[in-house]
Write a protein that holds these residues in place. Structure first.
Motif, PDB file in Angstrom:
ATOM      1  N   PRO A  70      34.048  -9.553  52.778  1.00 13.08           N
ATOM      2  CA  PRO A  70      32.270  -9.572  52.694  1.00 13.08           C
ATOM      3  C   PRO A  70      32.098  -9.868  51.275  1.00 13.08           C
ATOM      4  O   PRO A  70      32.589  -9.506  50.217  1.00 13.08           O
ATOM      5  N   LYS A  71      31.084 -10.594  51.121  1.00 13.40           N
ATOM      6  CA  LYS A  71      30.466 -11.140  49.928  1.00 13.40           C
ATOM      7  C   LYS A  71      29.992  -9.990  49.021  1.00 13.40           C
ATOM      8  O   LYS A  71      30.687 -10.452  47.884  1.00 13.40           O
ATOM      9  N   CYS A  72      29.514  -9.122  49.311  1.00 18.03           N
ATOM     10  CA  CYS A  72      29.247  -7.846  48.561  1.00 18.03           C
ATOM     11  C   CYS A  72      30.604  -7.340  47.943  1.00 18.03           C
ATOM     12  O   CYS A  72      30.549  -6.824  46.815  1.00 18.03           O
ATOM     13  N   GLU A  73      31.549  -7.216  48.499  1.00 24.65           N
ATOM     14  CA  GLU A  73      32.938  -6.694  48.058  1.00 24.65           C
ATOM     15  C   GLU A  73      33.500  -7.846  47.212  1.00 24.65           C
ATOM     16  O   GLU A  73      34.166  -7.583  46.110  1.00 24.65           O
ATOM     17  N   MET A  74      33.340  -9.102  47.352  1.00 28.28           N
ATOM     18  CA  MET A  74      33.741 -10.006  46.536  1.00 28.28           C
ATOM     19  C   MET A  74      33.070  -9.909  45.006  1.00 28.28           C
ATOM     20  O   MET A  74      33.564 -10.267  44.099  1.00 28.28           O
ATOM     21  N   GLN A  75      31.663  -9.579  45.088  1.00 32.41           N
ATOM     22  CA  GLN A  75      31.104  -9.503  44.130  1.00 32.41           C
ATOM     23  C   GLN A  75      31.439  -8.144  43.348  1.00 32.41           C
ATOM     24  O   GLN A  75      31.671  -8.322  42.146  1.00 32.41           O
ATOM     25  N   LYS A  76      31.763  -7.214  43.827  1.00 29.92           N
ATOM     26  CA  LYS A  76      32.438  -6.002  43.244  1.00 29.92           C
ATOM     27  C   LYS A  76      33.839  -6.390  42.818  1.00 29.92           C
ATOM     28  O   LYS A  76      34.199  -5.940  41.583  1.00 29.92           O
ATOM     29  N   ILE A  77      34.549  -7.244  43.341  1.00 32.54           N
ATOM     30  CA  ILE A  77      35.930  -7.463  42.585  1.00 32.54           C
ATOM     31  C   ILE A  77      35.777  -8.436  41.330  1.00 32.54           C
ATOM     32  O   ILE A  77      36.268  -8.271  40.471  1.00 32.54           O
ATOM     33  N   ALA A  78      34.689  -9.508  41.361  1.00 33.51           N
ATOM     34  CA  ALA A  78      34.310 -10.093  40.068  1.00 33.51           C
ATOM     35  C   ALA A  78      33.914  -9.254  39.077  1.00 33.51           C
ATOM     36  O   ALA A  78      34.412  -9.249  38.008  1.00 33.51           O
ATOM     37  N   LEU A  79      32.999  -8.010  39.412  1.00 30.33           N
ATOM     38  CA  LEU A  79      32.558  -7.088  38.341  1.00 30.33           C
ATOM     39  C   LEU A  79      33.818  -6.356  37.895  1.00 30.33           C
ATOM     40  O   LEU A  79      33.865  -6.162  36.601  1.00 30.33           O
ATOM     41  N   ALA A  80      34.661  -6.142  38.841  1.00 31.48           N
ATOM     42  CA  ALA A  80      35.836  -5.063  38.557  1.00 31.48           C
ATOM     43  C   ALA A  80      36.824  -6.079  37.359  1.00 31.48           C
ATOM     44  O   ALA A  80      37.272  -5.569  36.561  1.00 31.48           O
ATOM     45  N   ARG A  81      36.852  -7.386  37.632  1.00 30.37           N
ATOM     46  CA  ARG A  81      37.556  -8.166  36.868  1.00 30.37           C
ATOM     47  C   ARG A  81      37.059  -8.236  35.365  1.00 30.37           C
ATOM     48  O   ARG A  81      37.952  -8.018  34.386  1.00 30.37           O
ATOM     49  N   ALA A  82      35.603  -8.338  35.333  1.00 30.44           N
ATOM     50  CA  ALA A  82      34.975  -8.299  33.935  1.00 30.44           C
ATOM     51  C   ALA A  82      35.205  -6.863  33.466  1.00 30.44           C
ATOM     52  O   ALA A  82      35.451  -6.590  32.121  1.00 30.44           O
ATOM     53  N   VAL A  83      34.952  -5.713  34.002  1.00 31.25           N
ATOM     54  CA  VAL A  83      35.266  -4.210  33.665  1.00 31.25           C
ATOM     55  C   VAL A  83      36.593  -4.107  33.056  1.00 31.25           C
ATOM     56  O   VAL A  83      36.852  -3.468  32.065  1.00 31.25           O
TER      57      VAL A  83
END
Length: 108
Positions: free
Chosen positions: A88-101
């Protein structure tokens, strides 16, 4: 020549990254450790874990802390590459945030 006006924080961050040309003045940061998470989610053809690490050294405790902080609930350890179509797009956004963090950037 058109003058660049910064409409939002996204424009300012893009200027830091050199994606928007400056016609006058300077933008300066005391660090080069900057992470950008855009509205458009991007994942490479790798496992979710590899997409979060993105070439960084794996640190198990830090990785678990990042997953918890970003509220990632899908199984990142056993996800096969190229399964992005089913995320889901919301999980993909969380993955992108996790990559940055995970990078421990100074500026997000």
């Amino acid at each position: 020549m058109k003058q660049t006006n910064f409409d939002d924080a996204f424009d300012v961050m893009n200027a830091f990254l050199g994606n928007i040309p400056l016609h006058r003045g300077i933008i300066q940061a005391s660090t080069s450790n900057i992470a950008l998470v855009t509205e458009e989610q991007w994942m490479g053809p790798f496992s979710i874990r590899e997409n979060i690490l993105f070439g960084s050294q794996f640190e198990e405790d830090w990785f678990k802390e990042v997953l918890t902080a970003c509220k990632i609930t899908i199984d990142v350890q056993n996800s096969p590459p190229r399964m992005q179509e089913s995320i889901p797009k919301c999980e993909m956004q969380k993955i992108a945030l996790a990559r940055a963090v995970y990078r421990r950037a100074d500026i997000y």
